[in-house]
Motif scaffolding. Sequence first.
Motif, PDB file in Angstrom:
ATOM      1  N   LYS A  16       0.599  -1.463  -0.133  1.00  0.00           N
ATOM      2  CA  LYS A  16       0.267   0.197  -0.068  1.00  0.00           C
ATOM      3  C   LYS A  16       0.802   0.960  -0.278  1.00  0.00           C
ATOM      4  O   LYS A  16       0.712   2.207  -1.094  1.00  0.00           O
ATOM      5  N   VAL A  17       1.638   1.146   0.586  1.00  0.00           N
ATOM      6  CA  VAL A  17       2.999   2.623   0.929  1.00  0.00           C
ATOM      7  C   VAL A  17       3.696   2.434  -0.310  1.00  0.00           C
ATOM      8  O   VAL A  17       3.508   3.510  -1.193  1.00  0.00           O
ATOM      9  N   ARG A  18       3.758   1.427  -0.840  1.00  0.00           N
ATOM     10  CA  ARG A  18       4.670   1.399  -2.625  1.00  0.00           C
ATOM     11  C   ARG A  18       3.823   2.287  -3.214  1.00  0.00           C
ATOM     12  O   ARG A  18       3.816   2.627  -4.456  1.00  0.00           O
ATOM     13  N   THR A  19       2.213   1.850  -3.584  1.00  0.00           N
ATOM     14  CA  THR A  19       1.182   2.903  -4.523  1.00  0.00           C
ATOM     15  C   THR A  19       1.104   4.206  -4.010  1.00  0.00           C
ATOM     16  O   THR A  19       1.287   4.636  -4.716  1.00  0.00           O
ATOM     17  N   LEU A  20       1.042   4.461  -2.534  1.00  0.00           N
ATOM     18  CA  LEU A  20       0.510   5.897  -1.790  1.00  0.00           C
ATOM     19  C   LEU A  20       2.625   6.617  -2.790  1.00  0.00           C
ATOM     20  O   LEU A  20       2.544   7.478  -3.524  1.00  0.00           O
ATOM     21  N   ILE A  21       3.643   5.536  -3.289  1.00  0.00           N
ATOM     22  CA  ILE A  21       4.866   6.541  -3.121  1.00  0.00           C
ATOM     23  C   ILE A  21       4.787   6.870  -4.829  1.00  0.00           C
ATOM     24  O   ILE A  21       5.095   7.726  -5.632  1.00  0.00           O
ATOM     25  N   ARG A  22       4.220   5.878  -5.577  1.00  0.00           N
ATOM     26  CA  ARG A  22       4.189   6.192  -7.143  1.00  0.00           C
ATOM     27  C   ARG A  22       3.298   7.084  -7.017  1.00  0.00           C
ATOM     28  O   ARG A  22       3.257   7.689  -8.221  1.00  0.00           O
ATOM     29  N   GLN A  23       2.052   6.823  -6.558  1.00  0.00           N
ATOM     30  CA  GLN A  23       0.823   7.943  -6.424  1.00  0.00           C
ATOM     31  C   GLN A  23       1.407   9.659  -6.368  1.00  0.00           C
ATOM     32  O   GLN A  23       1.246  10.928  -7.278  1.00  0.00           O
ATOM     33  N   ASP A  24       2.279   9.304  -5.375  1.00  0.00           N
ATOM     34  CA  ASP A  24       3.074  10.544  -5.592  1.00  0.00           C
ATOM     35  C   ASP A  24       3.865  11.578  -6.274  1.00  0.00           C
ATOM     36  O   ASP A  24       3.843  12.572  -7.062  1.00  0.00           O
TER      37      ASP A  24
ATOM     38  N   ASN B 142      12.606   2.506  -7.776  1.00  0.00           N
ATOM     39  CA  ASN B 142      11.840   1.499  -8.194  1.00  0.00           C
ATOM     40  C   ASN B 142      10.628   1.418  -7.375  1.00  0.00           C
ATOM     41  O   ASN B 142      10.085   0.163  -8.594  1.00  0.00           O
ATOM     42  N   LEU B 143      10.402   1.260  -6.615  1.00  0.00           N
ATOM     43  CA  LEU B 143       9.197   1.034  -5.484  1.00  0.00           C
ATOM     44  C   LEU B 143       7.937   1.125  -6.484  1.00  0.00           C
ATOM     45  O   LEU B 143       7.402   1.113  -6.991  1.00  0.00           O
ATOM     46  N   ALA B 144       8.163   3.551  -7.102  1.00  0.00           N
ATOM     47  CA  ALA B 144       7.522   3.492  -8.048  1.00  0.00           C
ATOM     48  C   ALA B 144       7.650   3.011  -9.283  1.00  0.00           C
ATOM     49  O   ALA B 144       6.348   3.716  -9.946  1.00  0.00           O
ATOM     50  N   GLY B 145       8.474   2.076  -9.689  1.00  0.00           N
ATOM     51  CA  GLY B 145       8.677   1.890 -11.240  1.00  0.00           C
ATOM     52  C   GLY B 145       8.930   2.407 -12.255  1.00  0.00           C
ATOM     53  O   GLY B 145       9.449   2.969 -13.375  1.00  0.00           O
ATOM     54  N   LEU B 146       9.842   3.244 -11.607  1.00  0.00           N
ATOM     55  CA  LEU B 146       9.753   4.807 -12.749  1.00  0.00           C
ATOM     56  C   LEU B 146      11.502   4.690 -13.304  1.00  0.00           C
ATOM     57  O   LEU B 146      12.046   4.497 -12.492  1.00  0.00           O
ATOM     58  N   PRO B 147      11.781   5.018 -14.229  1.00  0.00           N
ATOM     59  CA  PRO B 147      13.324   5.606 -14.427  1.00  0.00           C
ATOM     60  C   PRO B 147      13.874   6.381 -14.266  1.00  0.00           C
ATOM     61  O   PRO B 147      13.359   7.334 -13.692  1.00  0.00           O
ATOM     62  N   GLY B 148      15.418   6.313 -13.814  1.00  0.00           N
ATOM     63  CA  GLY B 148      16.285   6.886 -12.665  1.00  0.00           C
ATOM     64  C   GLY B 148      17.632   7.077 -13.499  1.00  0.00           C
ATOM     65  O   GLY B 148      18.013   6.498 -14.199  1.00  0.00           O
ATOM     66  N   ILE B 149      18.091   8.206 -13.687  1.00  0.00           N
ATOM     67  CA  ILE B 149      19.861   7.913 -14.148  1.00  0.00           C
ATOM     68  C   ILE B 149      20.198   8.869 -13.152  1.00  0.00           C
ATOM     69  O   ILE B 149      19.914  10.112 -12.308  1.00  0.00           O
ATOM     70  N   SER B 150      21.697   8.548 -12.944  1.00  0.00           N
ATOM     71  CA  SER B 150      22.626   9.497 -12.257  1.00  0.00           C
ATOM     72  C   SER B 150      23.654   9.939 -13.665  1.00  0.00           C
ATOM     73  O   SER B 150      24.347   8.876 -14.167  1.00  0.00           O
ATOM     74  N   ILE B 151      23.729  10.830 -12.957  1.00  0.00           N
ATOM     75  CA  ILE B 151      25.237  11.820 -13.651  1.00  0.00           C
ATOM     76  C   ILE B 151      26.038  12.654 -13.328  1.00  0.00           C
ATOM     77  O   ILE B 151      25.790  12.949 -11.635  1.00  0.00           O
ATOM     78  N   PRO B 152      27.329  12.389 -13.094  1.00  0.00           N
ATOM     79  CA  PRO B 152      27.907  12.906 -12.348  1.00  0.00           C
ATOM     80  C   PRO B 152      27.679  14.442 -12.756  1.00  0.00           C
ATOM     81  O   PRO B 152      27.556  15.057 -13.544  1.00  0.00           O
ATOM     82  N   CYS B 153      28.012  15.237 -11.210  1.00  0.00           N
ATOM     83  CA  CYS B 153      27.719  16.572 -10.809  1.00  0.00           C
ATOM     84  C   CYS B 153      28.568  17.400 -10.104  1.00  0.00           C
ATOM     85  O   CYS B 153      28.667  17.791  -9.905  1.00  0.00           O
TER      86      CYS B 153
END
Lengths: 481, 528
Positions: free
Chosen positions: B422-430, B474-485
């Motif tokens: 359920k928390v996972r669903t809430l995080i995705r909704q956020d 990951n919980l929200a199933g979204l794409p994420g990228i890390s780049i040098p900054c």
Amino acid sequence: MPYEAVIGLEVHVQIKTCSKMFARVAAGYGQPENTLTDPVVLALPGVLPVMNKEAIDKVIQAGLMLGCTIAPVCKWDRKNYFYPDSPKNYQISQYDQPICLGGFVEIELPGPSRNVMGEHKKIPLTRIHLEEDVGKLSHGVHDSLIDYNRAGTPLMEIVSEPALHGADEAFAYLTALKTVMIYGGISDCDMEKGQLRCDANVSIRPAGSTKLGTKVELKNLNSISFVRDGIDHEIKRQIAVIEGGGTIVQETRDYDGQTGASQSLRSKEMAHDYRYFPDPDLMPVKVDEDWKARLRAPLPELPFDKQRRFMEKYRLPYTITAVLVRDRELSDYFEAAARLCDKPQAAGNWITNDLLRDLASSRQSLADSRVRPAHIAGLVKLVEGGAISSNIAKEVFVEMFATGEMPEALVERKGLKQSTDTNELEEWADAAMAANPKSVADFKAGNDKAINAMKGFMMKQSKGKANPRLVDEILRRKLAG
Amino acid sequence: MLINFQFPILKQGTNRLAHRSRWPPCSLWLFDLLLPNIFPVSSELYFQTAAELGEMLATKKISAVELAQTIIERTKAIDGRVRAFNSFDESDALAQASASDARRAAGQARGPLDGIPVGLKDVISVAGQPLTASSKMLAQFVSPYDATVARKLREAGAVCWGRLNLDEFAMGSSTENSAFHVTSNPWDLARVPGGSSGGSAAAVAAGEAVVSLGSDTGGSIRQPAALCNLAGLKPTYGLVSRYGLIAFASSLDQIGPFGRTVEDVAITLGAIAGHDERDSTSFRTGIPDYRAELKKRRGPWKLGIPREYFGTGLDPEVGAAVQRAIDHYQKAGCAIKEVSLPHTEYGVAAYYIIATAEASSNLARYDGIRYGHRSKTATDILDLYFKSRAEGFGPEVKRRIILGTYVLSSGYYDAYYLRAQKVRTLIRQDFLKAYQEVDAILTPTSPTPAFRKGEKSADPLAMYLSDIYTITVNLAGLPGISIPCGFTGNGLPIGLQLIGQPYLEADLLAIARAYEQAHDWHTRHPKL
């Protein structure tokens, strides 16, 4: 005190599909060990399951035939337990949302005699769900071997309500269920090949009570007669325990069909915690009305419905219909023959007596038979039209069974048409009377049976071709004269 | 090191100019002009990008065999110190490279990855190669089949190169949980490369592979990318097939690429993405030409900054570097908007319930029966399970199996697993709510730069918090990228995380590249 048994059955039926439930490899029986495997079946690191649609189709069809409610979503859960026959150490199954809910199996109890239909009952079902079969272990003295050929075969579990009240009912339930599954092409239900397996939950209670007693689960009931014997044995065992002042312990028992005895496998305290949770590797599948309609369209008429129809529409006796509807192909065969000759009872007789007898003695299946419905219809028409006698017809049947020649052609070719030439018949009648003076005298003295000797003489003279009705008519006229 | 005082120069030098001319990046030009000798020059073949090497191969300036030999020699020269590899198969790599050259000679080259050595995390199955998950359990296991990504890499002509170290069964954030050896961060050999895909990150950072594949369940690509100065992408759940990836937590795992540039990540992603009929959770969607889209999508974008990601525990130098990145985007014309992801604080707890529950079931197959470690002293079947698993798994894997078994147990399921879902669903909704206002969300990747080996290994919770900014993705199933900054005062890389919308990797990569083009962090390489 009289007791009533309460029995619920959990029947596992392997679904007849080309490939396994979640893998691309073929499903099958009798192949060399561990050849029906691939990385998915063996649960190698990294593999994933993919659902077999044919298996879903068939379990939905099974549910539709048994009057179940089909769930709108087909969802998968993991049942976690360690055992070497389960390659993943979890089984993909359906826990809280089985694909089919409710429904019933119509059964027929034994009638008062063989020729009389018994009472029919509808045994309610709890659920049907789909899962995957496990591998097969064989235990040696020092080691155990595993064959994973069976692992991953689509398997449905059909759970009845505790609504059966004796070993006979359980036997009738399994027989009826098996027939429906075979009718629908869902499974071949060959128990020797493990395609149908049965566990029974058995309890007893004082007759008249509505409270359920403590149940004992019987496992390894490997044939329909073992199911009957095992349940019978368990009911007697429980009665003996109660009568002896003991109490029934909730446990799982193993019934040995060879020795007719059972022994405890595990108690309730040792029951597994399967830690069910939704399988994250598989997506739930929506089952919509279109899908169900597509699956419903090709479903066959159920065996008991067909039997009732045969009895009403064709005026067939119970025993004949019981034989005909046991096998879907045979009943279709019968209907084809009946349509072609318009004499369903005669066709039914030929099929259930002569055809089945000769098929059995020559070890052929109906599909192999050279005698097709048109042969039966032709033969029926020849007899009914008076072209041949029923004795000649028996000979014709034997010959067409061997060669597949059409009966009309066969009769024509061999000159077997019975004689209706009255001149010829009158001559034979005269000869018969002349040759049997004592019979003539006896008949005239009032012994009606004495005519048979003269009829026999005439049939012999005609080489069996004399029309029996005309023979009787002419003889009686002459004897009266 | 010398880098900390360069920020002002970079910032002022690039922001304005970057919008007028995209190439060459002004920052590069500035550095070349002002500080010609400070940073290692990236002219070595093994530090070229896949895009550059692809061009050299296409124009026949080098052959695939020459490139493979260069990478093999580099690996042999330095991997004794970096220890990114569990194993590599030199002759197999050369055979693949030679096949690539033959294709090219016949005019049948297969695209930008043909002949490029791609490193693979040792949880991705390659037929005929070891597949160990850096576990004693699978130390002797050789896989008979190709993962879908391995098959796709072969179809793209890539040279599958080496088996890269990880935290055992991808459980960890430092690669210290490997049963074989600890991988070092090429920027400071006394420090960890991050994890769990530490070997995949270290290999690319050290010039032992051109690009590589890792897997990311809670940050296992992005965090090591941040700690090793690389671009690392966790795609949307379902974009890349998981068939052939040793499962840790099935509903969270995704395979993704590491590269020295966003463009290399785009090229590699293009080769491995797409629906796979062997993975029911893979999504049917069109795969754009990610590399071509990089140049087409130019913004300006609306970027969200979630206040929950800048709280306590964030290293000040990391926070400052990320703030400078935000400022850069703003100056470049992007709208910066504060967004709220209120359920973030429950992310780590929900993650460790869901991930361990799935892991406890996924790892049940390692029982010593059909393959893998089998105890030699077992007396019966139960003993065989107990001993084989006790001997075969390391402490972190056992910890997670026990935790996962517990949360799934009868009577606890509703309180833990169901609630975590359920928390996972809430995080995705956020996130989805935030995306009504912004195109992407910008956060630090890791709260700290690379930490010292052993620093957190005695404290699992501190280790788990390394992934605090990546886990929710990951919980929200979204794409994420890390780049040098940027770099810390003592020369450690800092990563910027950009979180995108489902299946809009093309936009996410373009946003990341816009920053990369205006900075030169990615052109710097560790001295080894």
